[in-house]
Design a protein around this motif. Structure first.
Motif, PDB file in Angstrom:
ATOM      1  N   GLU A  18       6.104  -3.121 -16.470  1.00  0.00           N
ATOM      2  CA  GLU A  18       6.886  -2.424 -15.434  1.00  0.00           C
ATOM      3  C   GLU A  18       7.724  -1.295 -16.044  1.00  0.00           C
ATOM      4  O   GLU A  18       8.025  -0.301 -15.389  1.00  0.00           O
ATOM      5  N   VAL A  19       8.123  -1.466 -17.306  1.00  0.00           N
ATOM      6  CA  VAL A  19       8.899  -0.417 -17.996  1.00  0.00           C
ATOM      7  C   VAL A  19       8.012   0.811 -18.191  1.00  0.00           C
ATOM      8  O   VAL A  19       8.436   1.949 -17.968  1.00  0.00           O
ATOM      9  N   ILE A  20       6.771   0.570 -18.584  1.00  0.00           N
ATOM     10  CA  ILE A  20       5.863   1.699 -18.826  1.00  0.00           C
ATOM     11  C   ILE A  20       5.603   2.456 -17.513  1.00  0.00           C
ATOM     12  O   ILE A  20       5.590   3.687 -17.488  1.00  0.00           O
ATOM     13  N   GLU A  21       5.495   1.702 -16.419  1.00  0.00           N
ATOM     14  CA  GLU A  21       5.308   2.370 -15.116  1.00  0.00           C
ATOM     15  C   GLU A  21       6.545   3.194 -14.754  1.00  0.00           C
ATOM     16  O   GLU A  21       6.448   4.308 -14.244  1.00  0.00           O
ATOM     17  N   GLU A  22       7.720   2.632 -15.060  1.00  0.00           N
ATOM     18  CA  GLU A  22       8.981   3.332 -14.759  1.00  0.00           C
ATOM     19  C   GLU A  22       9.109   4.601 -15.616  1.00  0.00           C
ATOM     20  O   GLU A  22       9.597   5.632 -15.144  1.00  0.00           O
ATOM     21  N   VAL A  23       8.638   4.520 -16.859  1.00  0.00           N
ATOM     22  CA  VAL A  23       8.673   5.672 -17.768  1.00  0.00           C
ATOM     23  C   VAL A  23       7.866   6.816 -17.156  1.00  0.00           C
ATOM     24  O   VAL A  23       8.300   7.976 -17.131  1.00  0.00           O
ATOM     25  N   LYS A  24       6.711   6.477 -16.622  1.00  0.00           N
ATOM     26  CA  LYS A  24       5.841   7.502 -16.045  1.00  0.00           C
ATOM     27  C   LYS A  24       6.529   8.148 -14.831  1.00  0.00           C
ATOM     28  O   LYS A  24       6.600   9.374 -14.715  1.00  0.00           O
ATOM     29  N   ARG A  25       7.085   7.291 -13.957  1.00  0.00           N
ATOM     30  CA  ARG A  25       7.765   7.816 -12.764  1.00  0.00           C
ATOM     31  C   ARG A  25       8.931   8.719 -13.167  1.00  0.00           C
ATOM     32  O   ARG A  25       9.103   9.811 -12.647  1.00  0.00           O
ATOM     33  N   ALA A  26       9.731   8.239 -14.153  1.00  0.00           N
ATOM     34  CA  ALA A  26      10.927   9.002 -14.564  1.00  0.00           C
ATOM     35  C   ALA A  26      10.530  10.344 -15.194  1.00  0.00           C
ATOM     36  O   ALA A  26      11.193  11.354 -14.975  1.00  0.00           O
ATOM     37  N   ALA A  27       9.436  10.343 -15.945  1.00  0.00           N
ATOM     38  CA  ALA A  27       9.004  11.594 -16.593  1.00  0.00           C
ATOM     39  C   ALA A  27       8.561  12.605 -15.543  1.00  0.00           C
ATOM     40  O   ALA A  27       8.757  13.816 -15.713  1.00  0.00           O
ATOM     41  N   GLU A  28       7.970  12.089 -14.466  1.00  0.00           N
ATOM     42  CA  GLU A  28       7.515  12.993 -13.394  1.00  0.00           C
ATOM     43  C   GLU A  28       8.700  13.569 -12.614  1.00  0.00           C
ATOM     44  O   GLU A  28       8.635  14.685 -12.123  1.00  0.00           O
TER      45      GLU A  28
END
Ligand code: PLP
Length: 383
Positions: A18-28
């Protein structure tokens, strides 16, 4: 590919999915949180909600949190700029090198440093309190030692230090304890506390410093005035969001994870009886995610690489001191030379499974016996 068994969680942890998914969202969502249009304000709002999540997770009723680049920066900020001046700082000789080196810097800046030595394999917390006097500006100690897993009683220390000198600030290096042991900064009377994202299944490059009284802290990094002017530079929004997700999941599963770690360590310690002449260097009442063990007659780095060749990852000392000779912690707690030379640290996370321990013990037993043939170690020699 061979299945990996990762028992080096005190060095770093695998980010939660879930952290990796959040990283992607935050980077976008790339807008600068200091900008004043709605999209940027939304980024800033999310960042503030992580700040509050962190404060809630340590039951803070006041104060703030600075987002930093990790445990090392948090510790440096606290020690160099939390209590600058001529008064003394009290600490111990088995701290992480971030503390030891920051204190050396404080000392070269003219500050008196009073170091309490570990003896008999432990730090006597009474001696930390004894070292505090009317000129003590700050006391800094670890909650959980990263190499052997010793736990210091932050509540008892908080009470006793405050009683001895109510003006003394308390800094806790909670890098190895945050999200594993409950921390209440009010009850423990903590003024400053350092944590690191990559030790709690977030990502590297993000940490935090809890600050009870921001007016008393001076910045280490100057610039655009972010973080109330206490840590300038555009915020690591991706790291902060990763940290937030890890805190959210860690807090939600806290009891379940603690129970799992307890079972993992107990099972590992019990299964070690399959292997002759080992010493458990960690105290029985130490943290459940760290077990330091010596296999007499087996040089630790040879065993480490033998395990690595079977896909099992452990550590022969703190990762931060890898390559350097010996461990100051194992020396500080008075381990014999042969115990230090053969010590490995096994560190677990709630993502590990009991079955991995059974697999690792079988490989460990085989490797230890093989290596002992080469080192001509006779079982029972050093018992
Ligand atoms: N303090 C302790 C107890 C640690 O275990 C570590 C990392 O190993 C640190 C501080 C440094 O943290 P970071 O790697 O986030 O700089």
């Amino acid at each position: 590919m061979k299945k990996e068994i990762y028992f080096d969680n005190a060095a770093t942890t695998m980010p939660y999915r879930e952290v990796i998914e959040e990283v992607k969202r935050a980077a976008e969502e790339y807008y600068n949180p200091s900008a004043i249009y709605d999209r940027a304000i939304e980024v800033s709002r999310k960042l503030e909600s992580v700040r509050q999540l962190f404060l809630d997770s340590v039951s803070a009723e006041s104060g703030t949190v600075l987002f930093t680049s990790g445990g090392t920066e948090s510790i440096n900020t606290a020690l160099l700029n939390g209590a600058a001046g001529k008064k003394n700082i009290v600490s111990t000789d088995y701290e992480h090198s971030a503390t030891i080196k920051a204190l050396a810097q404080a000392s070269s800046n003219g500050q008196e440093i009073r170091i309490v030595k570990a003896t008999d394999r432990r730090i006597d917390t009474g001696r930390i309190v004894d070292a505090v006097n009317e000129r003590t500006a700050m006391v800094s100690f670890m909650h959980v030692n990263n190499e052997i897993g010793d736990i210091l009683d932050i509540y008892e220390l908080g009470r006793s230090i405050r009683k001895k000198n109510p003006q003394t600030l308390i800094h806790v290096d909670a890098v190895q304890s945050y999200m594993k042991l409950g921390i209440d900064v009010e009850k423990a009377k903590i003024d400053l506390m350092s944590i690191s994202g990559h030790k709690i299944h977030a990502i590297k490059g993000i940490g935090a410093l809890y600050v009870r009284n921001p007016q008393k802290l001076k910045p280490l990094i100057f610039g655009g005035g972010q973080e109330r002017g206490l840590r300038s530079g555009t915020e690591n929004v991706v790291g902060i969001r990763a940290l937030g997700k890890a805190i959210e999941l860690g807090a939600m599963n806290f009891s379940k994870n603690a129970e799992k770690l307890k079972n993992l360590k107990a099972h590992f310690a019990a299964r070690l009886s399959d292997i002759s002449d080992h010493r458990i260097n960690s105290a029985a009442d130490g943290a459940d995610h760290i077990l330091n063990v010596s296999f007499l007659g087996v040089p630790s780095e040879i065993l480490l690489h033998s395990l690595e060749s079977e896909g099992i990852y452990v550590s022969s000392g703190s990762a931060c001191s890898a390559g350097k000779k010996g461990s100051h912690v194992l020396e500080a707690v008075n381990l014999r030379k042969e115990e230090r030379a053969s010590a490995l640290r096994f560190s677990f996370s709630a993502l590990n499974e009991l079955s991995e321990i059974d697999e690792a013990i079988a490989v460990l037993k085989r490797s230890v016996e093989e290596i002992r043939k080469f080192t001509k170690y006779r079982t029972g020699k050093n018992v």
